[in-house]
Write an enzyme that holds these catalytic residues in place. Structure first.
Site, mmCIF file in Angstrom:
data_model
loop_
_atom_site.group_PDB
_atom_site.id
_atom_site.type_symbol
_atom_site.label_atom_id
_atom_site.label_comp_id
_atom_site.label_asym_id
_atom_site.label_seq_id
_atom_site.Cartn_x
_atom_site.Cartn_y
_atom_site.Cartn_z
ATOM 1 N N ASP A 61 24.136 39.600 48.440
ATOM 2 C CA ASP A 61 23.812 40.033 49.801
ATOM 3 C C ASP A 61 22.920 41.260 49.678
ATOM 4 O O ASP A 61 23.368 42.312 49.216
ATOM 5 C CB ASP A 61 25.113 40.366 50.540
ATOM 6 C CG ASP A 61 24.901 40.906 51.945
ATOM 7 O OD1 ASP A 61 23.743 41.151 52.348
ATOM 8 O OD2 ASP A 61 25.913 41.098 52.636
ATOM 9 N N TYR A 153 14.278 42.177 65.758
ATOM 10 C CA TYR A 153 13.503 41.621 64.651
ATOM 11 C C TYR A 153 12.152 42.326 64.540
ATOM 12 O O TYR A 153 11.748 42.761 63.459
ATOM 13 C CB TYR A 153 13.304 40.120 64.850
ATOM 14 C CG TYR A 153 12.431 39.476 63.810
ATOM 15 C CD1 TYR A 153 12.953 39.128 62.569
ATOM 16 C CD2 TYR A 153 11.086 39.213 64.059
ATOM 17 C CE1 TYR A 153 12.150 38.540 61.598
ATOM 18 C CE2 TYR A 153 10.285 38.629 63.092
ATOM 19 C CZ TYR A 153 10.823 38.293 61.864
ATOM 20 O OH TYR A 153 10.022 37.713 60.907
ATOM 21 N N LYS A 157 10.632 44.578 61.377
ATOM 22 C CA LYS A 157 9.387 44.278 60.668
ATOM 23 C C LYS A 157 8.392 45.431 60.757
ATOM 24 O O LYS A 157 7.622 45.667 59.816
ATOM 25 C CB LYS A 157 8.786 42.971 61.183
ATOM 26 C CG LYS A 157 9.661 41.755 60.842
ATOM 27 C CD LYS A 157 9.955 41.681 59.350
ATOM 28 C CE LYS A 157 10.812 40.506 58.956
ATOM 29 N NZ LYS A 157 10.978 40.413 57.500
#
Length: 188
Positions: A61, A153, A157
């Site tokens: 992970d 998200y 980014k």
């Protein structure tokens, strides 16, 4: 250009990561493919049986610092000649910020940002200790520049774009750091 290189690729079990693994192997590189999904790694190894000598898999992970630290102990012991890192692992939940519970916000930021930080830090420490040149390629998204309907998200980014620039400054001239910004493909 990739011939004889040894490359770590995160998020290697599917999607862009899987495609990067295949392309690197096609160009005669050796790959250490990392993914949280052990079954995806096993499937990848089965699909690429002709290059099994050049493909190594490791389940972890990326958002768990202890697991990443253990991975780099494995790298030091078994693949100390590694010279490239492709940070690719990430998740996209396709949600409005209004619909995100706090645990999912944490999941996206932990995987999409902290995972890149952990891998970049420990990879750079290895390169600096050995005084060897290396390369880090961060897979981000145009969402980091243009925004996204999934604000969490898109934010993650955007953070990777900043991380890329900062790591390039911190690791220069020993490690070259760049970002690739894919977008969703549209066809008619």
């Amino acid at each position: 250009m990739l011939e004889s290189r040894k490359i770590i690729i995160t998020g290697a079990g599917s999607g862009i990561g899987k495609a990067i693994v295949k392309e690197c192997l096609r160009h005669q590189a050796s790959v250490i493919a990392c993914d949280i999904n052990e079954q995806s790694l096993n499937d990848l190894k089965k699909q690429l049986t002709n290059r099994n000598d050049a493909l190594h898999t490791y389940q972890l992970d990326v958002s768990n610092y202890k697991e990443v630290s253990n991975f780099f102990e494995y790298i030091k012991a078994n693949h100390s000649d590694v010279e490239s890192l492709v940070n690719n692992a990430g998740i996209y939940l396709a949600k409005s910020i209004l619909d995100y519970p706090v645990d999912e916000i944490d999941d996206v930021l932990d995987i999409n940002v902290k995972g890149y930080i952990y891998f970049s830090q420990l990879f750079a420490r290895l390169m600096f200790r050995q005084q060897r040149e290396g390369v880090i390629t961060n897979i981000t998204s145009v969402s980091g520049m243009e925004g996204s309907s999934d604000a969490i998200y898109g934010s993650s980014k955007a953070a990777i774009l900043g991380l890329t620039k900062s790591c390039a400054m911190n690791f220069s001239p020993l490690i070259r750091v760049n970002a690739v910004l894919p977008t969703m493909g549209f066809s008619n």
